[in-house]
Design a protein around this motif. Structure first.
Motif, short mmCIF file in Angstrom:
data_model
loop_
_atom_site.label_atom_id
_atom_site.label_comp_id
_atom_site.label_asym_id
_atom_site.label_seq_id
_atom_site.Cartn_x
_atom_site.Cartn_y
_atom_site.Cartn_z
N ASN A 185 -60.26 36.89 41.76
CA ASN A 185 -60.51 37.02 43.19
C ASN A 185 -60.67 38.49 43.54
O ASN A 185 -60.60 39.38 42.69
N LEU A 186 -60.87 38.78 44.83
CA LEU A 186 -61.14 40.15 45.24
C LEU A 186 -59.94 41.05 44.98
O LEU A 186 -60.10 42.22 44.57
N ASP A 187 -58.72 40.55 45.20
CA ASP A 187 -57.53 41.36 44.95
C ASP A 187 -57.45 41.77 43.48
O ASP A 187 -57.16 42.93 43.15
N ASP A 188 -57.71 40.81 42.59
CA ASP A 188 -57.69 41.12 41.16
C ASP A 188 -58.77 42.12 40.79
O ASP A 188 -58.57 43.00 39.94
N ILE A 208 -60.02 44.48 42.72
CA ILE A 208 -59.59 45.81 43.19
C ILE A 208 -58.58 46.40 42.22
O ILE A 208 -58.67 47.59 41.84
N ILE A 209 -57.61 45.60 41.79
CA ILE A 209 -56.59 46.09 40.87
C ILE A 209 -57.21 46.48 39.53
O ILE A 209 -56.86 47.52 38.94
N GLU A 227 -57.40 56.14 44.09
CA GLU A 227 -57.46 55.19 45.19
C GLU A 227 -58.76 55.36 45.99
O GLU A 227 -59.41 54.37 46.35
N HIS A 235 -57.77 45.35 56.16
CA HIS A 235 -57.45 44.25 55.25
C HIS A 235 -56.54 44.64 54.08
O HIS A 235 -55.90 43.76 53.49
N TYR A 236 -56.50 45.91 53.70
CA TYR A 236 -55.76 46.28 52.49
C TYR A 236 -54.83 47.48 52.70
O TYR A 236 -54.75 48.35 51.83
N HIS A 288 -51.72 47.23 52.45
CA HIS A 288 -50.64 47.03 51.49
C HIS A 288 -51.03 47.55 50.11
O HIS A 288 -50.16 47.85 49.28
N PHE A 289 -52.35 47.65 49.83
CA PHE A 289 -52.79 48.24 48.57
C PHE A 289 -52.90 49.76 48.68
O PHE A 289 -52.63 50.48 47.72
#
Length: 297
Positions: free
Chosen positions: A2-5, A7-8, A40, A66-67, A69-70
């Motif tokens: 997914n998009l979170d993965d 980005i990580i 970052e 949206h991010y 927290h990241f």
């Protein structure tokens, strides 16, 4: 993933390579440390390019909404500071791209394709009064749209099976034949080009450097054209049109929001770096190299 993965994963790739890029040297000799790390900022630029967020204002607002927290440093950072830090990292993006190309990605160095794509900086009617890139941009011919434009041309070398290995930004009035010896410096093997590269003098010069530049005859309807035309080479050569389409459609490369070469260079490099990382991830997963949409489910 997914998009979170995604980005990580991009952050891990970039942050792992940063020490090799900077070689234990400080990027900043004075002043306070930035609120966002360089890894970052580059990650946000790459993800924004992948999502089609071509404007820095839109990109900054998207991640802040949206991010947080990241990237918690975004909440205490002004947009102009983020844009300035991102633009100052253009050389780091170039080194990351070259390091990925040379150390992490497998490609055929003996077969490549060359072509160029127009990058207009404003509408043609406004060009006489345009103050952006004064003395740097110029008028040129866009053969696809069959019209004159004002801006630059991005000359690119694409190594098989679809990796951008060299690029060169030139004014629009610079012909492909004048730039190709610079673009192919250090290259050997077979290079495919379109009719604009049918230049016997340039081809003879490149042959002395170990480069065989194959191009169809300049006049398509000439009796000599059949001897230089190959359907197989034509299908291979069209791969670079797919790459230019990705840069134009996904990254909106032809919408120039920059007002100087400093920001334009940064914008082009983040698009190329995004594409190189996506190519690398697809190659790691043994997936089709140019199908970037499949990276995010």
């Amino acid at each position: 993933m997914n998009l979170d993965d995604f980005i990580i994963t991009c952050f891990c790739v970039i942050d792992e390579m940063m020490p090799m890029i900077v070689k234990e040297q400080r990027l900043r000799t004075r002043g306070p440390a930035p609120k966002l790390s360089d890894s970052e900022v580059i990650t946000m630029e790459i993800i924004g390019s992948y999502l089609g967020l071509s404007q820095d204002t839109t990109l900054f607002a998207y991640f802040r909404r949206h991010y947080p927290h990241f990237f918690p440093g975004l909440l205490d950072l002004h947009r102009t500071s983020f844009v300035r830090q991102a633009a100052n990292l253009w050389a780091i993006k170039e080194r990351l791209w070259c390091a990925l190309r040379d150390t992490r990605i497998t490609y055929d160095e003996c077969l490549s394709i060359v072509d160029s794509v127009p990058i207009p900086v404003c509408r043609f009617a406004r060009a006489p009064w345009c103050v952006r890139f004064r003395g740097e941009a110029s008028y040129g011919k866009d053969h696809a749209d069959r019209q004159t434009f004002y801006g630059f041309r991005l000359h690119a070398q694409l190594s098989w099976p679809g990796l951008l290995t060299h690029v060169f930004l030139a004014p629009a009035n610079e012909a492909d034949g004048e730039i190709v010896p610079i673009l192919l410096k250090g290259t050997t093997g077979v290079v495919l080009g379109d009719r604009n590269y049918w230049l016997p003098d340039v081809q003879a010069f490149l042959r002395t450097k170990g480069i065989v530049l194959q191009a169809p005859f300049r006049l398509a309807h000439s009796p000599k054209a059949a001897a230089y035309q190959s359907p197989v080479l034509g299908r291979v050569r069209y791969l670079i049109d797919t790459v230019f389409g990705q840069l134009t459609d996904r990254c909106q490369m032809k919408r120039v929001w920059a007002r100087d070469l400093w920001h334009l260079r940064n914008r082009l490099l983040r698009c190329i770096l995004m594409r190189t990382i996506c190519f690398f991830l697809n190659q790691q997963e043994a997936a089709p190299y140019l199908q970037f949409d499949r990276l995010i489910a």
